[in-house]
Write a protein that holds these residues in place. Structure first.
Motif, PDB file in Angstrom:
ATOM      1  N   THR A  19       0.832  -1.209   0.000  1.00 17.23           N
ATOM      2  CA  THR A  19       0.000   0.000   0.000  1.00 17.23           C
ATOM      3  C   THR A  19       0.861   1.251   0.000  1.00 17.23           C
ATOM      4  OG1 THR A  19      -1.785  -1.132   1.183  1.00 17.23           O
ATOM      5  CG2 THR A  19      -1.771   1.271   1.276  1.00 17.23           C
ATOM      6  N   CYS A  20       1.905   1.233   0.799  1.00 17.03           N
ATOM      7  CA  CYS A  20       2.810   2.386   0.863  1.00 17.03           C
ATOM      8  C   CYS A  20       3.472   2.629  -0.478  1.00 17.03           C
ATOM      9  CB  CYS A  20       3.864   2.147   1.953  1.00 17.03           C
ATOM     10  SG  CYS A  20       5.052   3.489   2.129  1.00 17.03           S
ATOM     11  N   MET A  21       3.970   1.591  -1.117  1.00 19.94           N
ATOM     12  CA  MET A  21       4.666   1.746  -2.388  1.00 19.94           C
ATOM     13  C   MET A  21       3.703   2.186  -3.497  1.00 19.94           C
ATOM     14  SD  MET A  21       7.467  -1.345  -2.271  1.00 19.94           S
ATOM     15  CE  MET A  21       8.478  -0.606  -3.554  1.00 19.94           C
ATOM     16  N   LYS A  22       2.497   1.665  -3.467  1.00 20.89           N
ATOM     17  CA  LYS A  22       1.500   2.084  -4.475  1.00 20.89           C
ATOM     18  C   LYS A  22       1.107   3.541  -4.303  1.00 20.89           C
ATOM     19  CE  LYS A  22      -0.603  -2.352  -5.670  1.00 20.89           C
ATOM     20  NZ  LYS A  22      -1.840  -3.176  -5.636  1.00 20.89           N
ATOM     21  N   SER A  23       1.241   4.046  -3.091  1.00 22.50           N
ATOM     22  CA  SER A  23       0.915   5.458  -2.850  1.00 22.50           C
ATOM     23  C   SER A  23       1.948   6.385  -3.458  1.00 22.50           C
ATOM     24  CB  SER A  23       0.829   5.730  -1.342  1.00 22.50           C
ATOM     25  OG  SER A  23       2.130   5.798  -0.764  1.00 22.50           O
ATOM     26  N   GLN A  24       3.123   5.811  -3.821  1.00 23.54           N
ATOM     27  CA  GLN A  24       4.244   6.568  -4.375  1.00 23.54           C
ATOM     28  C   GLN A  24       4.855   7.548  -3.372  1.00 23.54           C
ATOM     29  OE1 GLN A  24       5.505   5.787  -7.356  1.00 23.54           O
ATOM     30  NE2 GLN A  24       3.896   4.278  -7.686  1.00 23.54           N
ATOM     31  N   TRP A  25       4.554   7.358  -2.099  1.00 23.88           N
ATOM     32  CA  TRP A  25       5.159   8.189  -1.048  1.00 23.88           C
ATOM     33  C   TRP A  25       5.916   7.261  -0.103  1.00 23.88           C
ATOM     34  CZ3 TRP A  25       3.742  13.626  -0.529  1.00 23.88           C
ATOM     35  CH2 TRP A  25       4.530  14.296   0.438  1.00 23.88           C
TER      36      TRP A  25
END
Length: 374
Positions: A19-25
């Motif tokens: 989820t964190c990586m998909k947020s691009q942040w």
């Protein structure tokens, strides 16, 4: 090979990272704040900040005390090298002290023997997660740096280790009780110090340009211009690390229960051998973190080799620092640390261990005892 240290991650940690990586942040961001709040609530540590490693947390903790350059800090010799390195990098001198041979923690009697007008602070380490007896040391009226790298779940007289003395630190590296992959934290009694810590961890700036833009008034332009409060290195944690930590916090009770189960099994089995000295239990009312299981045995080196030959990795945490030529204190004699260097051994203890692996380790000890008539 059965590893001596380890953590346990699962689907929740993986999902949080995705989820964190998909947020691009992926860098410093909102997950860090969430982790800081969740950690504070879970362990009753009100003034807490996350950083990128336990070692950097130590350097930050020493720096926050603003001790005069060149002054001395008493440090246990039986600890990780970062404790001494943090003192030196802050422009101070570590003075190594002996430890209690039973608890492997510092005691007032060893510290008091080293006091002089140049000593301005004391570092204590809650070895293996067993709380140091802090009250006699606090009575010395010197600032105390509390290393709780092993003791995230430990308590002393009902208070959380790492948040009792002036400044304290935690480690969340890959093998700690609560892992973020790599990471650390710092706690301070004084809320003003934690505010300063949050400024220092970002090169002495505090707010990023994005944060400044989000909080600035409409009349303010050039939010990218910043004021540098003081020089310092960057030690910001990441959203990825914090996302792992959030999942670990949700599972920490189960992880600790498994560590405790293995610890108690070892205590029962090894206490009956007659040749294995088992680690000390906490005093009544205190909580242990069960980070490592460090025994004392005759024929330590032979035992370590025997276990390694049977695919069980062991080690000694730690090689006494005063014996390292780097620090110029090799002529100092610290008999308890030096005895530990000859007969202490950390054996596997972590939540990934299976019951079959624990059985194998215990059986190997029994076999070694028979072979050597111990």
């Amino acid at each position: 090979m059965i590893s001596v240290f380890g953590s346990l991650v699962g689907d929740e940690e993986i999902a949080n990272v995705v989820t964190c990586m998909k947020s691009q942040w992926m860098g410093f961001g909102g997950n860090v704040t969430k982790f800081e709040q969740a950690f504070s609530n879970r362990f009753n540590v009100p003034n807490f900040a996350m950083v990128d490693s336990g070692s950097n947390a130590l350097f930050l903790a020493v720096s926050l005390l603003n001790l005069p350059q060149g002054s001395e800090v008493i440090v246990p010799s039986f600890t990780w090298v970062s404790c001494a390195q943090a003192v030196i990098m802050a422009g101070l001198k570590p003075v190594f002290c002996d430890v209690d041979p039973v608890t492997m923690n510092v005691r007032r009697e060893e510290v008091e023997a080293l006091l002089n007008r140049n000593v301005r602070a004391i570092m204590v380490v809650h070895y293996a997660g067993l709380a140091v007896n802090l009250e006699p040391l606090l009575d010395l009226k010197l600032p105390i740096i509390e290393d709780a790298a092993h003791a995230v779940c430990s308590t002393y007289k009902g208070r959380p280790c790492g948040a009792i003395a002036d400044v304290g630190i935690y480690s969340f590296d890959a093998v700690k009780n609560l892992t973020t992959g790599e990471g650390g934290g710092i706690a301070c009694l004084d809320s003003a110090l934690i505010d300063r810590a949050k400024i220092l961890r970002y090169c002495g700036i505090g707010k990023s340009g994005f944060e400044a833009a989000a909080t600035s008034s409409k009349n303010k332009t050039r939010w990218w211009e910043y004021n540098i409060a003081e020089p310092f290195i960057k030690m910001l944690p990441t959203n990825i690390a914090a996302s792992i930590g959030l999942a670990q916090l949700n599972r920490i009770d189960n992880l600790q229960a498994r560590r405790s189960e293995i610890w108690q099994r070892y205590q029962k089995e090894f206490s009956n051998t007659g040749w294995v000295t088992v680690p000390a239990e906490p005093i009544s009312g205190d909580q242990h973190s069960y980070f490592t299981y460090c025994i004392r045995v005759p024929k330590r080196d032979e035992l370590a080799r025997f276990l390694l030959d049977h695919q069980v990795y062991t080690t000694l945490r730690y090689h006494p620092l005063h014996l390292n030529p780097l620090y110029g204190q090799t002529q100092v004699r610290l008999p308890h640390c030096e005895a530990l260097n000859d007969d202490a051994l950390s054996i596997p203890l972590h939540p990934r261990l299976t019951n079959e692996e624990v059985d194998k380790i215990i059986d190997l000890f029994k076999d070694f005892g028979k072979i050597h008539s111990l």
